[in-house]
Scaffold this motif. Structure first.
Motif, PDB file in Angstrom:
ATOM      1  N   GLY A  86       0.997  -1.197  -0.001  1.00 35.29           N
ATOM      2  CA  GLY A  86      -0.074   0.110  -0.044  1.00 35.29           C
ATOM      3  C   GLY A  86       1.030   1.226   0.034  1.00 35.29           C
ATOM      4  N   GLU A  87       1.852   1.173   0.763  1.00 37.19           N
ATOM      5  CA  GLU A  87       2.618   2.644   0.901  1.00 37.19           C
ATOM      6  C   GLU A  87       3.409   2.603  -0.438  1.00 37.19           C
ATOM      7  N   LEU A 100       2.165   2.022  -3.691  1.00 37.77           N
ATOM      8  CA  LEU A 100       1.280   2.355  -4.392  1.00 37.77           C
ATOM      9  C   LEU A 100       1.012   4.064  -3.911  1.00 37.77           C
ATOM     10  N   LEU A 101       0.839   4.329  -2.648  1.00 39.08           N
ATOM     11  CA  LEU A 101       0.897   5.741  -2.201  1.00 39.08           C
ATOM     12  C   LEU A 101       1.889   6.661  -2.712  1.00 39.08           C
ATOM     13  N   ALA A 114       0.925   7.587  -6.257  1.00 38.18           N
ATOM     14  CA  ALA A 114      -0.215   8.567  -6.092  1.00 38.18           C
ATOM     15  C   ALA A 114       0.526   9.811  -5.980  1.00 38.18           C
ATOM     16  N   LEU A 140      -7.977   7.130  -4.905  1.00 39.19           N
ATOM     17  CA  LEU A 140      -6.875   6.728  -4.998  1.00 39.19           C
ATOM     18  C   LEU A 140      -6.299   6.189  -3.822  1.00 39.19           C
ATOM     19  N   LEU A 141      -6.725   6.778  -2.648  1.00 36.78           N
ATOM     20  CA  LEU A 141      -6.388   5.958  -1.334  1.00 36.78           C
ATOM     21  C   LEU A 141      -7.147   4.665  -1.317  1.00 36.78           C
ATOM     22  N   LEU A 185      -4.962   2.293  -3.530  1.00 37.31           N
ATOM     23  CA  LEU A 185      -3.775   1.656  -2.905  1.00 37.31           C
ATOM     24  C   LEU A 185      -4.108   0.688  -1.747  1.00 37.31           C
ATOM     25  N   TRP A 186      -5.006   0.745  -1.032  1.00 37.13           N
ATOM     26  CA  TRP A 186      -5.476  -0.170  -0.015  1.00 37.13           C
ATOM     27  C   TRP A 186      -5.708  -1.530  -0.607  1.00 37.13           C
ATOM     28  N   GLY A 194      -5.101  -2.473  -3.738  1.00 39.09           N
ATOM     29  CA  GLY A 194      -3.843  -3.019  -4.236  1.00 39.09           C
ATOM     30  C   GLY A 194      -2.901  -3.690  -3.194  1.00 39.09           C
ATOM     31  N   GLY A 195      -2.526  -2.910  -2.047  1.00 37.14           N
ATOM     32  CA  GLY A 195      -1.758  -3.693  -1.340  1.00 37.14           C
ATOM     33  C   GLY A 195      -2.394  -4.997  -0.646  1.00 37.14           C
ATOM     34  N   CYS A 254       7.454  -0.310 -10.444  1.00 39.06           N
ATOM     35  CA  CYS A 254       6.812   0.911  -9.610  1.00 39.06           C
ATOM     36  C   CYS A 254       8.418   2.104  -9.473  1.00 39.06           C
TER      37      CYS A 254
END
Length: 308
Positions: A110-111, A113-114, A117, A144-145, A148-149, A151-152, A210
């Protein structure tokens, strides 16, 4: 569960960071200092952004979430690590090992992907400023938030699902101070070549893509900023430089650990220590120390509470 019935091993013995008591004591003091000083700083960042009405821009929204993710991430390994310094036999149950592994990759993915973002936010703000308020509206930020959650979670659940299918019938000694994919897979009493390839593809390739994508996006931003003569040029350069520092701090160790075949290297434990304990506490602080608005707001918040 049927999967668990094929597993004889019910607990793992952690061999720890090092057999040297002096080095263990040094690491214990270092980690404890980080916890007592920097962890409250991360919560102060979250509180400042939540309470200051002037810090409502998407950049601060994502910074607050970064501080929350990193603070949460630091609770997965470090507390148990501190307790294990005083234990002769460091034991973790099979279930707790799987849970630790899940949350490490859930929050870590998640981080990552953050940070993507945040790079997208800076790209729109600097390269497409006229469209910024339209593109980065509150609904887009929350979308977006959520992404990412999710995705994680997907990234982590794939890791856990692959490991749960492996039989563990001994030995049960993990040559590390926490449960992670490379060491756990090596203890499976079956051929793990295909599983290792899938893990490298899931963690390593995703991390590398990434990382390269983030570097490319910031290279575009730097080229755009260098060619402009706006008053906010220095501020934009400073913000992007900070983001790049955090990107290297996070993705460097991940690439070292997850993008190669699962072989043990002498530096693995040291890299894992910084990746799981030290850097997560530092990342939001690096952002804050280079952000004048957040620092000024924190000083106002602290002075107001001191006066009260």
């Amino acid at each position: 569960m049927e999967i668990e019935n094929s597993t004889v091993v019910k607990e793992f013995i952690l061999l720890g960071l090092t057999p040297s008591r002096n080095i263990q004591l040094l690491v214990f003091v270092l980690v404890l200092i980080f916890y007592l000083i920097i962890l409250p700083g991360n919560f102060l960042i979250i509180l400042t952004i939540r309470l200051d009405p002037g810090l409502t821009a998407p950049l601060y929204f994502f910074l607050g979430n970064l501080a929350f993710l990193d603070a949460s991430y630091s609770f997965i390994v470090a507390p148990r690590m501190l307790v294990d310094f005083f234990s002769e036999k460091k034991v973790i149950s099979y279930r707790n090992c799987i849970a630790q592994l899940f949350f490490l990759h859930f929050l870590g993915g998640g981080e990552g992907l953050l940070l993507v973002a945040m790079a997208f936010d800076r790209y729109i703000a600097i390269c497409r400023p006229l469209h910024y308020s339209t593109v980065m509206n509150p609904r887009a930020c929350y979308a977006l938030l959520l992404a990412l959650w999710l995705g994680g979670f997907v990234h982590s659940i794939i890791q856990v699902a692959l490991i749960l299918r492996l039989p563990f019938c001994g030995p049960n000694q993990l040559d590390n101070f926490f449960c992670d994919v490379p060491q756990v897979i090596k203890l499976a009493c079956t051929d793990t070549f295909v599983v290792e390839l899938l893990m490298v593809f899931n963690s390593g390739l995703m991390t590398l893509l990434c990382f390269l994508g983030l570097l490319s996006s910031y290279a575009i931003i730097f080229c755009h900023v260098r060619g402009s003569a706006s008053e906010g040029k220095n501020k934009a350069m400073s913000t992007c430089t900070t983001h790049i520092i955090v990107i290297f701090l996070m993705f460097g160790p991940s690439i070292f650990i997850y993008t190669r075949p699962f072989r043990a290297f002498p530096a693995d434990k040291v890299v894992s220590l910084f990746h799981t304990v030290i850097f997560p506490l530092l990342n939001p602080m690096i952002y804050t120390l280079r952000n004048q608005e957040v620092k000024a707001s924190m000083r106002r918040l602290l002075s107001r509470h001191v006066v009260c």
